[in-house]
Each structure stands twice: as C-alpha cells, then as structure tokens.
Design a protein around this motif. Structure first.
Motif, short mmCIF file in Angstrom:
data_model
loop_
_atom_site.label_atom_id
_atom_site.label_comp_id
_atom_site.label_asym_id
_atom_site.label_seq_id
_atom_site.Cartn_x
_atom_site.Cartn_y
_atom_site.Cartn_z
N VAL A 62 9.65 -47.03 81.08
CA VAL A 62 8.20 -47.21 81.19
C VAL A 62 7.81 -48.57 80.64
CG1 VAL A 62 5.96 -46.31 80.45
CG2 VAL A 62 7.82 -44.73 80.96
N ASP A 63 7.07 -49.34 81.43
CA ASP A 63 6.51 -50.61 80.97
C ASP A 63 5.01 -50.39 80.77
OD1 ASP A 63 5.64 -53.15 80.44
OD2 ASP A 63 6.39 -54.03 82.30
N PRO A 64 4.54 -50.24 79.51
CA PRO A 64 3.13 -49.93 79.26
C PRO A 64 2.16 -50.94 79.88
CG PRO A 64 4.39 -49.77 77.23
CD PRO A 64 5.30 -50.35 78.27
N GLU A 65 2.57 -52.19 80.01
CA GLU A 65 1.66 -53.21 80.56
C GLU A 65 1.33 -52.96 82.03
OE1 GLU A 65 2.54 -57.24 79.65
OE2 GLU A 65 3.02 -56.78 77.56
N GLU A 66 2.18 -52.24 82.73
CA GLU A 66 1.92 -51.95 84.15
C GLU A 66 0.84 -50.88 84.33
OE1 GLU A 66 5.26 -51.15 86.63
OE2 GLU A 66 6.39 -52.84 85.84
N PHE A 67 0.47 -50.21 83.24
CA PHE A 67 -0.47 -49.10 83.35
C PHE A 67 -1.87 -49.42 82.85
CE2 PHE A 67 3.57 -47.20 83.93
CZ PHE A 67 3.34 -46.24 84.88
N GLY A 68 -2.08 -50.64 82.38
CA GLY A 68 -3.42 -51.07 81.97
C GLY A 68 -4.04 -50.19 80.92
N TYR A 69 -5.09 -49.51 81.28
CA TYR A 69 -5.90 -48.71 80.36
C TYR A 69 -5.41 -47.26 80.29
CZ TYR A 69 -9.14 -52.62 80.22
OH TYR A 69 -9.71 -53.84 80.03
N ALA A 70 -4.10 -47.07 80.15
CA ALA A 70 -3.54 -45.72 80.08
C ALA A 70 -3.41 -45.27 78.63
CB ALA A 70 -2.17 -45.69 80.75
N ASP A 71 -3.52 -43.96 78.43
CA ASP A 71 -3.33 -43.36 77.12
C ASP A 71 -1.82 -43.39 76.81
OD1 ASP A 71 -4.07 -41.61 74.81
OD2 ASP A 71 -2.83 -40.19 75.94
N MET A 72 -1.45 -44.08 75.75
CA MET A 72 -0.02 -44.27 75.42
C MET A 72 0.71 -42.96 75.12
SD MET A 72 0.79 -47.30 75.90
CE MET A 72 -0.46 -48.00 76.95
N ALA A 73 0.03 -41.99 74.55
CA ALA A 73 0.68 -40.71 74.23
C ALA A 73 1.14 -40.01 75.51
CB ALA A 73 -0.25 -39.81 73.43
N CYS A 91 -5.89 -41.64 81.83
CA CYS A 91 -6.56 -42.94 81.71
C CYS A 91 -7.52 -42.88 80.53
CB CYS A 91 -7.32 -43.26 82.99
SG CYS A 91 -6.26 -43.50 84.44
N LEU A 92 -7.68 -44.00 79.84
CA LEU A 92 -8.62 -44.06 78.72
C LEU A 92 -10.06 -43.86 79.20
CD1 LEU A 92 -7.11 -47.08 76.76
CD2 LEU A 92 -6.93 -44.64 76.19
N GLY A 99 -9.49 -48.18 88.96
CA GLY A 99 -10.92 -48.41 88.70
C GLY A 99 -11.84 -47.35 89.26
N GLN A 100 -11.29 -46.35 89.92
CA GLN A 100 -12.10 -45.28 90.51
C GLN A 100 -12.35 -44.21 89.45
OE1 GLN A 100 -13.21 -45.77 93.69
NE2 GLN A 100 -12.13 -47.71 93.42
N SER A 101 -13.21 -43.26 89.78
CA SER A 101 -13.44 -42.18 88.83
C SER A 101 -12.23 -41.25 88.84
CB SER A 101 -14.71 -41.41 89.20
OG SER A 101 -14.55 -40.81 90.47
N GLY A 102 -11.97 -40.64 87.72
CA GLY A 102 -10.82 -39.75 87.59
C GLY A 102 -10.22 -39.92 86.21
N THR A 103 -9.62 -38.87 85.71
CA THR A 103 -9.10 -38.90 84.36
C THR A 103 -7.61 -39.21 84.34
OG1 THR A 103 -10.72 -37.20 83.83
CG2 THR A 103 -8.99 -37.55 82.23
N TYR A 104 -6.87 -38.74 85.34
CA TYR A 104 -5.42 -38.89 85.36
C TYR A 104 -4.96 -39.66 86.58
CZ TYR A 104 -5.02 -35.46 81.62
OH TYR A 104 -5.11 -34.81 80.42
N THR A 121 -0.40 -45.67 90.20
CA THR A 121 -1.59 -46.48 90.34
C THR A 121 -2.09 -46.75 88.93
OG1 THR A 121 -2.12 -45.39 92.41
CG2 THR A 121 -3.92 -46.57 91.32
N PRO A 122 -2.25 -48.01 88.54
CA PRO A 122 -2.63 -48.29 87.15
C PRO A 122 -4.06 -47.83 86.84
CG PRO A 122 -2.61 -50.31 88.43
CD PRO A 122 -2.09 -49.23 89.33
N CYS A 123 -4.28 -47.52 85.58
CA CYS A 123 -5.63 -47.21 85.10
C CYS A 123 -6.35 -48.54 84.87
CB CYS A 123 -5.57 -46.44 83.78
SG CYS A 123 -4.79 -44.83 83.89
N SER A 124 -7.52 -48.71 85.47
CA SER A 124 -8.30 -49.93 85.25
C SER A 124 -9.74 -49.56 84.94
CB SER A 124 -8.24 -50.87 86.43
OG SER A 124 -7.67 -50.35 87.55
#
Length: 140
Positions: A62-73, A91-92, A99-104, A121-124
């Motif tokens: 896992v590369d955390p930078e590829e996921f942007g605004y993702a919850d690390m846990a 997503c945070l 960038g769309q609505s949605g939590t996961y 799909t990254p969290c933005s």
C-alpha cells in the motif's frame, strides 16, 4: 532441454521465491544409457539446512500517497491481503472517491510487474457549493 541445460526456477504472478535457484539437466548414474533428470545447482541443499525451493504468496503493498484523503486505519487493514482480494477504504470527512459524495472507496490488490499493489479510486476533497451572498455583501 538437453543434458547440461540450465533453467531458472521462478514463480507464478502474485508469488515470490524464497530464494533464487537454477536447475541443471544431468545424469545421476555412470551407466551408459542412464536417463537425465533435474537437480538444483546447490549440492543437496536440504543436507545443509537450506529449505527446498518454494513460492510464497506476495502480500498487498500500500502506498498511502496514492489514496489522498483516505483514513489510514482502514488503509492499513488492506496491507496483508493477497492478489485478487478487495477491501473498503474509508475517505476522510469532506472527501470522497474521486471528489464525489460517498464514504468509502473500494480497493483491490492487483498484480503489477513484480508486486501485488493496492489500487482504488483515490479519496479527494469534495467541492463546496457555490457561495451566494445577499446584497450588499460581496466576495473579496
């Protein structure tokens, strides 16, 4: 292959070698018509406490930078999955998949050239609605 040929022993995609081995086609007898067989280039590795060659399943990287605004846990829970496995990444607040609505966002462990890599799909950040102010207020 013929007598004397050497081949590298590898693994199928999604698996890695526990060590590098070369096998050689050779005879094991001094009799004239002895058929050849395969042997490891290292002499009787089991005799020296070296484990026999084997393939070990690669775990998801896992590369955390590829996921942007993702919850690390939730991202860390995806790390030890195998190829083809999937997981959900949260997503945070204020962000969503692309960038769309949605939590996961759904993530999966996919094979790459020589590794198993988590892709999704990254969290933005989500866009704020247009700000409308009553007159005489204005944006500066």
């Amino acid at each position: 292959p013929v007598l004397g040929d050497k081949v590298d022993v590898g693994c199928e995609p999604g698996f890695a070698r526990n060590r590098s081995d070369v096998m050689t086609c050779m005879t094991f007898s001094t009799e004239l018509e002895a058929p050849p067989g395969w042997t490891l280039d290292t002499m009787n590795p089991e005799m020296f406490g070296v484990p026999p060659p084997s393939c070990v399943e690669q775990k998801c990287w896992v590369d955390p930078e590829e996921f942007g605004y993702a919850d690390m846990a939730t991202l860390q829970r995806c790390e030890n999955l195998g190829a083809g496995d999937a997981c959900a990444v949260r997503c945070l607040p204020g962000s969503g998949p692309d960038g769309q609505s949605g939590t996961y966002t759904s993530a999966s462990c996919d094979l790459r050239a020589d590794s198993v890599h988590l892709t999704a799909t990254p969290c933005s950040p989500q866009h704020c609605p247009e700000l409308r102010l009553p007159p005489p207020m204005a944006l500066s």
